[in-house]
Design an enzyme around this catalytic site. Structure first.
Site, short mmCIF file in Angstrom:
data_model
loop_
_atom_site.label_atom_id
_atom_site.label_comp_id
_atom_site.label_asym_id
_atom_site.label_seq_id
_atom_site.Cartn_x
_atom_site.Cartn_y
_atom_site.Cartn_z
N CYS A 2 20.93 39.63 45.66
CA CYS A 2 19.83 38.75 45.25
C CYS A 2 18.92 39.52 44.30
O CYS A 2 18.65 40.71 44.49
CB CYS A 2 19.00 38.22 46.39
SG CYS A 2 19.90 37.20 47.53
N ARG A 27 23.34 41.26 40.69
CA ARG A 27 22.93 41.39 42.10
C ARG A 27 23.38 40.20 42.95
O ARG A 27 23.19 40.19 44.17
CB ARG A 27 21.42 41.53 42.20
CG ARG A 27 20.88 42.76 41.49
CD ARG A 27 19.39 42.82 41.62
NE ARG A 27 18.97 43.08 42.97
CZ ARG A 27 18.83 44.27 43.52
NH1 ARG A 27 19.07 45.35 42.79
NH2 ARG A 27 18.45 44.43 44.76
N TRP A 75 22.70 35.83 46.21
CA TRP A 75 23.98 36.15 46.84
C TRP A 75 23.85 35.61 48.26
O TRP A 75 23.06 36.14 49.05
CB TRP A 75 24.22 37.66 46.85
CG TRP A 75 25.59 38.03 47.33
CD1 TRP A 75 26.72 38.11 46.58
CD2 TRP A 75 25.97 38.40 48.67
NE1 TRP A 75 27.79 38.48 47.38
CE2 TRP A 75 27.35 38.67 48.66
CE3 TRP A 75 25.29 38.51 49.87
CZ2 TRP A 75 28.06 39.04 49.79
CZ3 TRP A 75 25.99 38.89 51.01
CH2 TRP A 75 27.36 39.15 50.96
N ASN A 101 14.68 38.40 48.86
CA ASN A 101 15.92 39.17 48.91
C ASN A 101 15.96 39.88 50.25
O ASN A 101 15.00 40.58 50.59
CB ASN A 101 15.92 40.18 47.74
CG ASN A 101 17.01 41.22 47.87
OD1 ASN A 101 18.02 41.01 48.53
ND2 ASN A 101 16.82 42.35 47.23
N GLY A 102 17.04 39.69 51.02
CA GLY A 102 17.13 40.34 52.34
C GLY A 102 17.58 39.34 53.38
O GLY A 102 18.08 38.26 53.06
N GLU A 483 40.41 54.91 44.64
CA GLU A 483 39.48 54.31 43.67
C GLU A 483 40.21 53.39 42.69
O GLU A 483 39.72 52.32 42.35
CB GLU A 483 38.71 55.44 42.94
CG GLU A 483 37.76 54.98 41.85
CD GLU A 483 36.67 54.01 42.30
OE1 GLU A 483 36.51 53.80 43.50
OE2 GLU A 483 36.01 53.44 41.43
N LYS A 487 39.36 49.45 42.28
CA LYS A 487 38.98 48.83 41.00
C LYS A 487 39.85 47.61 40.74
O LYS A 487 39.36 46.57 40.35
CB LYS A 487 39.14 49.82 39.82
CG LYS A 487 38.09 50.88 39.64
CD LYS A 487 36.73 50.42 39.22
CE LYS A 487 35.89 50.06 40.40
NZ LYS A 487 35.10 51.02 41.04
N GLU A 490 39.15 44.58 43.26
CA GLU A 490 37.86 43.89 43.21
C GLU A 490 37.68 43.05 41.95
O GLU A 490 36.94 42.08 41.97
CB GLU A 490 36.69 44.86 43.40
CG GLU A 490 36.46 45.81 42.26
CD GLU A 490 35.30 46.76 42.51
OE1 GLU A 490 34.32 46.37 43.14
OE2 GLU A 490 35.39 47.92 42.06
N HIS A 506 55.97 57.30 55.78
CA HIS A 506 55.51 56.89 57.12
C HIS A 506 55.17 55.40 57.16
O HIS A 506 54.46 54.96 58.04
CB HIS A 506 54.30 57.74 57.52
CG HIS A 506 54.62 59.20 57.53
ND1 HIS A 506 55.32 59.79 58.55
CD2 HIS A 506 54.39 60.17 56.60
CE1 HIS A 506 55.50 61.08 58.27
NE2 HIS A 506 54.94 61.33 57.09
N LYS A 605 26.18 43.65 43.30
CA LYS A 605 26.13 45.06 42.94
C LYS A 605 25.46 45.91 44.02
O LYS A 605 25.90 47.00 44.33
CB LYS A 605 25.35 45.19 41.62
CG LYS A 605 25.26 46.59 41.11
CD LYS A 605 26.34 46.86 40.11
CE LYS A 605 26.42 48.31 39.72
NZ LYS A 605 27.81 48.75 39.68
C1 F6R Z 1 32.92 49.21 43.68
C2 F6R Z 1 31.48 49.27 43.93
C3 F6R Z 1 31.02 49.37 45.33
C4 F6R Z 1 29.86 50.37 45.45
C5 F6R Z 1 29.31 50.36 46.87
C6 F6R Z 1 28.20 51.38 47.05
O1 F6R Z 1 33.20 49.17 42.32
O2 F6R Z 1 30.68 49.21 43.03
O3 F6R Z 1 32.06 49.72 46.18
O4 F6R Z 1 30.31 51.63 45.08
O5 F6R Z 1 28.81 49.08 47.17
O6 F6R Z 1 27.10 51.09 46.26
P1 F6R Z 1 26.02 52.20 45.95
O7 F6R Z 1 26.68 53.28 45.18
O8 F6R Z 1 24.95 51.50 45.18
O9 F6R Z 1 25.53 52.69 47.29
#
Ligand code: F6R
Length: 610
Positions: A2, A27, A75, A101-102, A483, A487, A490, A506, A605
């Protein structure tokens, strides 16, 4: 999670609010809304489900006039992403509006009480109780006191913005658990969840702390605690540039941020390594005496930051000879932790606001450990609560999928590991200097990879129809495999798994057939031969291999036509190179499949709720 924007001044609020919302769309993008107080003191509210462009259409057709307003991009937590559930929420008589937000954890009981008192609810959100409580108290108290009394009843986390018809010269903000900042301008002031929303207008920022409330007028501001006592704090000048929060000709923020990585790492290294090759951490306040005495390290982070932390574990153990453990924050915070004052806890976070990582930080401090935060966002909650901070200086990251924040976190971890190895005298200074010299060559090598990005894009497009992917790596590049898979899944929604290649036999080997894409991370390293054996096993089971290898490796060409070459690099530093093709593969596969890479479904985000 949010985004909130608020404006008070002499300019049309709607334009500033809309521009701010667009910069906060990362966000959350389930619905959005705006309320503006007109010169005739009516509160006009517009809302729309879906992305901010939907709200923009509505506002273009029905312009909102006025110089005081609040806006929100959502969100969804409580209540579906419908128009009714979009913020701002109004009281029974449309005299007061609130954005939030929250999560208000005790909203059910507050709502039942308010309904008994004849308040009329229009949404299923937890937020709506806030505005009805303010309405209730405002019958007998001034607006600011009504807000304070309301906040004292709320359990959970919040950042809010409030305006009211009978206070046309006032914008109120408050926070507890969710981020909120104030932008101070000339004859105008702003509220926002994050700096990019207001960078265009001011860089003088006041960071609200826990349980603080701010009363903004166009020419002044007052910061208070929840008891109404004034709080004094100087604003901070932030160096981020608005251009960093714009696409600058790139099709997506993600692609722009991938391409920014060499410059970010170069700046970070120039900033942190002095001319005589000393590592400098200005905001790292944990005393040297303590750094020498820690007996172990715990790393706590989520998602991509967790993968950076996993690489950190390999680096710290091999350079500092210190046992290093790592947990995802949501596990760390609830388990029986064996940590104490002899433990250094590293929290890693781009936003510095991730709820689980913050909870982990607090848990660690409660047990006597020292906490060092590796963080991107200046003034974020994590940086204020940790004992020491290493800023990653990656600039605002807008793409929801983290890219440049990850490599900046890695660079910070390498620097910290070499620094700690020097402090603890476990590595000779000459060797540290050698590593630093090699680290300084990384940006040029990253540029070299990016020079050939069209080739990687073609490989990606050729594989974009695959239904699932496996990513394999070993040692320091096992986290790179995780990672790469994260990527891809997501932003393209293709099921993808990252595995330690040694685990293949395994279980995962059962998945291999001609329909499976397998990304094999195999640069020159002490585990190279092992990776080649894995590739042979996949080859003989007809898996479609994309190999990531070191320039000059001809042997690998015999096993697959799809090889992405990296410049020569030591194994320890190779994750800083390996991840670039992985990011590009995910990006181009997702684009080819028509996905919205900057705003993937269901994600936000900054995960400020548990
Ligand atoms: C993946 C991504 C998330 C963040 C995670 C932690 O691309 O962006 O997995 O890495 O939500 O967020 P931060 O780094 O802000 O604590």
């Amino acid at each position: 999670m949010c985004g909130i924007v608020g404006y008070i001044g002499d300019k049309p609020a709607k334009d500033i609010l809309l521009a701010g919302l667009k910069r906060l769309e990362y966000r959350g993008y389930d619905s959005s809304g705006m309320a503006v107080l007109s010169a005739k003191q009516t509160l006009n509210i517009k809302k729309a489900p879906g992305k901010i462009s939907a709200l923009e259409h509505i506002i273009k057709a029905n312009p909102l006039s006025g110089c005081l307003g609040i806006a929100h991009t959502r969100w969804a937590t409580h209540g579906a992403p419908t128009q009714n559930n979009a913020h701002p929420h109004a009281d029974c008589k449309n005299n007061i509006v609130v954005v939030h937000n929250g999560i208000i954890e005790n909203f059910e009981s507050l709502r039942s009480r308010l309904i008994k008192e004849k308040h009329f609810f229009r949404s299923q959100t937890d937020t709506e109780v806030i505005v009805h409580l303010i309405e209730k108290f405002h019958k007998n108290f001034p607006l600011t006191e009504a807000v304070r009394k309301t906040l004292k009843l709320l359990k959970g986390s919040f950042a809010i913005g409030v305006i009211a018809r009978d206070n046309p010269d006032m914008l109120i903000g408050a926070r507890s658990g969710s981020p909120l900042i104030v932008g101070l301008g000339e004859g105008e002031n702003f509220l926002a969840s994050d700096a990019p929303a207001i960078l265009e207008y001011t860089k003088e920022i006041l960071f609200l702390e826990e349980k603080e409330i701010v009363i903004l007028k166009k020419d002044s501001y007052q910061l208070q605690n929840l008891d109404g006592r004034p709080v004094k704090r100087r604003p901070v000048h932030i160096g981020w540039d608005i251009a960093q929060a714009q696409k600058q000709g790139y099709k997506h923020f993600m692609l722009k941020e991938i391409n920014e990585q060499p410059a970010i790492i170069e700046n970070l290294l120039n900033f942190r390594i002095s001319k005589n090759k000393e590592i400098i951490f200005q905001e790292q306040k944990i005393p040297l005496r303590k750094l020498k005495e820690f007996r172990n390290i715990f790393i706590v982070a989520c998602g991509t930051a967790y993968h950076a932390g996993l690489v950190g574990k390999y680096i710290l153990e091999s350079t500092c000879c210190l046992p290093t453990h790592i947990d995802v924050s949501s596990e760390f915070r609830y388990r029986d932790l064996l940590i104490d004052k002899h433990t250094l806890v590293l929290t890693i976070s781009q936003s510095g606001e991730t709820a689980d990582t913050l909870a982990g930080l607090r848990e660690a401090k409660a047990r006597g450990a020292s906490v060092l935060a590796i963080c991107n966002v200046l003034g974020s909650t994590m940086t204020r609560e940790a004992d020491g901070v290493i800023y990653t200086h990656a600039g605002p990251e807008i793409g929801v999928a983290s890219t440049k924040a990850y490599t900046a976190q890695l660079a910070a971890l390498y620097l910290f590991a070499f620094y700690l190895a020097g402090v603890r005298k476990v590595m000779p200074p000459a060797q540290i200097r050698k590593f630093l010299g090699e680290l300084k060559k990384i940006p040029a090598k990253q540029k070299e990879i990016l020079k050939h990005q069209e080739r990687i894009a073609k490989t990606a497009r050729r594989h974009s129809h695959f239904g699932s992917f496996l990513y394999l790596g070993r040692n320091v590049n096992f986290p790179s495999a995780l990672e790469g898979a994260l990527k891809l899944k997501e932003i393209s929604y293709i099921p993808a798994e990252g595995y330690a290649a040694g685990e293949m036999k395994h279980g995962p080997i059962a998945l291999i057939d001609e329909y499976r894409g397998v990304v094999c991370i195999s640069p020159r390293s002490k585990v190279y031969e092992k990776m080649i054996s894995n590739i042979q096993e996949i080859h003989s089971r007809h898996g479609k291999i994309i190999a990531i290898a070191t320039a000059g490796d001809v042997m690998i060409k015999e096993l697959t036509r799809e090889v992405i070459y990296l410049p020569v690099c030591s194994e320890l530093l190779s994750p800083l190179l390996v991840v670039l093709p992985l990011q590009l593969l995910a990006y181009h596969i997702a684009v080819k499949r028509g996905c919205d890479v900057d705003q993937p479904r269901n994600l936000a985000k900054s995960v400020t709720v548990e």
